[in-house]
Design an enzyme around this catalytic site. Structure first.
Site, PDB file in Angstrom:
ATOM      1  CB  ILE A 136     100.193  46.156  54.653  1.00  0.00           C
ATOM      2  CG1 ILE A 136      99.645  46.297  53.236  1.00  0.00           C
ATOM      3  CG2 ILE A 136      99.073  45.990  55.665  1.00  0.00           C
ATOM      4  CD1 ILE A 136      98.835  45.100  52.756  1.00  0.00           C
ATOM      5  N   GLY A 137     102.693  48.375  53.515  1.00  0.00           N
ATOM      6  CA  GLY A 137     103.947  48.363  52.781  1.00  0.00           C
ATOM      7  C   GLY A 137     104.224  49.688  52.109  1.00  0.00           C
ATOM      8  N   GLY A 168     107.099  51.197  49.167  1.00  0.00           N
ATOM      9  CA  GLY A 168     108.196  50.884  48.264  1.00  0.00           C
ATOM     10  C   GLY A 168     108.610  52.097  47.469  1.00  0.00           C
ATOM     11  N   GLY A 169     109.419  51.860  46.441  1.00  0.00           N
ATOM     12  CA  GLY A 169     109.954  52.950  45.653  1.00  0.00           C
ATOM     13  C   GLY A 169     108.888  53.738  44.923  1.00  0.00           C
ATOM     14  CG  MET A 170     107.486  52.854  41.371  1.00  0.00           C
ATOM     15  SD  MET A 170     107.680  54.471  40.594  1.00  0.00           S
ATOM     16  CE  MET A 170     106.059  54.668  39.850  1.00  0.00           C
ATOM     17  CB  VAL A 213     100.726  48.300  49.582  1.00  0.00           C
ATOM     18  CG1 VAL A 213      99.630  47.242  49.499  1.00  0.00           C
ATOM     19  CG2 VAL A 213     101.523  48.332  48.278  1.00  0.00           C
ATOM     20  CE  LYS A 265     102.792  50.084  43.934  1.00  0.00           C
ATOM     21  NZ  LYS A 265     103.649  49.178  43.125  1.00  0.00           N
ATOM     22  CG  ASP A 267     111.695  41.345  42.030  1.00  0.00           C
ATOM     23  OD1 ASP A 267     112.759  40.723  42.281  1.00  0.00           O
ATOM     24  OD2 ASP A 267     111.147  42.106  42.848  1.00  0.00           O
TER      25      ASP A 267
END
Length: 369
Positions: A66-67, A69-71, A74, A89, A185
């Site tokens: 579902i996602g 990112g940079g790190m 997920v 994650k 953030d």
């Protein structure tokens, strides 16, 4: 940043199913219904589990990606025994460096410090064999909901209800700060609202600890983390030694502005980045009551206090901001300042910092490391 991307589609796809669901269905079943709706949305977007994705991490069966990112990546997952829905994650393949591993471990450590009803909680963490290497992972609470702005718009919430939700977010942020954590953030997509209307503060991926060795920041002087429209002047300069709880409070003020006014405080045409730079450099956002004449002076005062350019003029803590919101909802006079202060001497370098950030016409979102 990951979990807010497909909620809208998930809600749309689940709406028809939910119409026939009994109100007596317990919270876990409703979460599962929502989770499966998101999984279906993820599959339609082409983000379903692929050939390089695991089928299982620890005791969690992977439903869909579902996602990314940079790190990390997920996944939407279900616990094999309890069937509890979770967001799992895992550190991304290709990030085998010791520094990346330390940053991921710090994210886990930060989440373990936090225990608040308005913060998505971590369940467990471990390591797994994935893509030919041992990788860290953690499972956390799955929040079935839309981000706070979208939730308020779709449900046509009154200002009082919006303020009430933000009061709860203030409590969550106060808990994080008291636990030695700066979020860094704060933005609408990191505040999700689950049924029946409980906000949850999300995504501590670029958070830092306020105590201990400065190397725990995992940032360098001049590096910008966060989302520009919600960043405080001192955060944009990239001088992380200056950051404290008041930088998060500034961002919370911007979210409250957007929630009450239906727009951001600084006009921003994606094709006219210089206009955004000028507005932020001058530090004079559109007054809240000009953007929304129906707002009371009390609401405006809370927003302006949180968004004061000089940190010394802001609320000293998230709890103080939450207390003012509570006073306002009780019909009492708030204690904030009545007007936004102009840029302080410290913030005069804001324009130059933004110019470097957008030097070649980049996006208004600075990518987290």
């Amino acid at each position: 940043m990951y979990l807010g991307r497909v909620w809208g589609e998930a809600w749309a796809m689940v709406a028809e199913r939910a119409a026939g669901v009994s109100e007596a269905r317990d919270e876990q079943e409703r979460a599962l219904e929502m989770a499966r709706g998101q999984a279906e949305a993820a599959r339609r977007r082409g983000s379903q589990r692929g050939p390089v994705d695991p089928t299982r991490i620890g005791e969690y069966e992977i439903v869909a990606r579902i996602g990314t990112g940079g790190m990390g990546i997920v996944y939407l997952a279900e616990h094999a025994q309890t069937r509890k829905v979770a967001a799992v994650k895992v550190l991304r393949p290709g990030l085998e460096s010791a520094s990346a591993a330390r940053r991921f471990e710090q994210e886990i450590d930060i989440l373990r410090r936090l225990d608040h009803p308005n913060i998505a909680r971590i369940y467990e963490a471990g390591t797994t064999e994935h893509a030919g290497a041992e990788r860290a992972w953690y499972a956390m609470e799955y929040v079935a909901g839309r981000h706070v702005i979208r939730h308020s718009e779709i449900n046509s919430l009154a200002v009082e209800r919006r303020l009430s939700m933000m009061g709860m977010v203030c409590g969550a942020l106060a808990h994080a700060h008291e636990s030695g954590v700066l979020h860094r953030d704060i933005k609408p997509h990191n505040i999700l609202v689950e049924l029946p209307g409980t906000p949850k503060l999300m995504d501590f991926g670029v958070a830092r600890l306020t105590q201990g060795d400065k190397t725990t920041m995992h940032t360098q002087i001049g590096q910008v983390l966060g989302t520009v429209q919600y960043m405080s002047p001192e955060q944009i300069r990239g001088n992380h030694d200056e950051l404290d709880a008041r930088s998060d409070i500034y961002a919370l003020g911007v979210v409250l502005y957007e929630l009450c006014c239906g727009r951001l405080p600084y006009p921003h045409d994606a094709r006219d980045t210089p206009a955004l730079l000028r507005a932020m450099r001058e530090g004079n956002p559109t007054p809240p009551r000009e953007a929304n004449p129906e707002l009371s002076q009390q609401v405006e005062r809370v927003i302006l206090t949180a968004m004061t350019g000089d940190p010394a003029g802001r609320y000293p803590s998230a709890q103080a901001m939450g207390d003012d919101i509570a006073r306002m909802l009780r019909g009492e006079r708030v204690q904030g300042v009545p007007t936004i202060e102009g840029p302080s001497k410290k913030s005069r370098g804001l324009g130059a910092s933004l110019s470097r950030l957008f030097g070649r016409g980049g996006s208004s979102d600075a990518a987290p490391g």
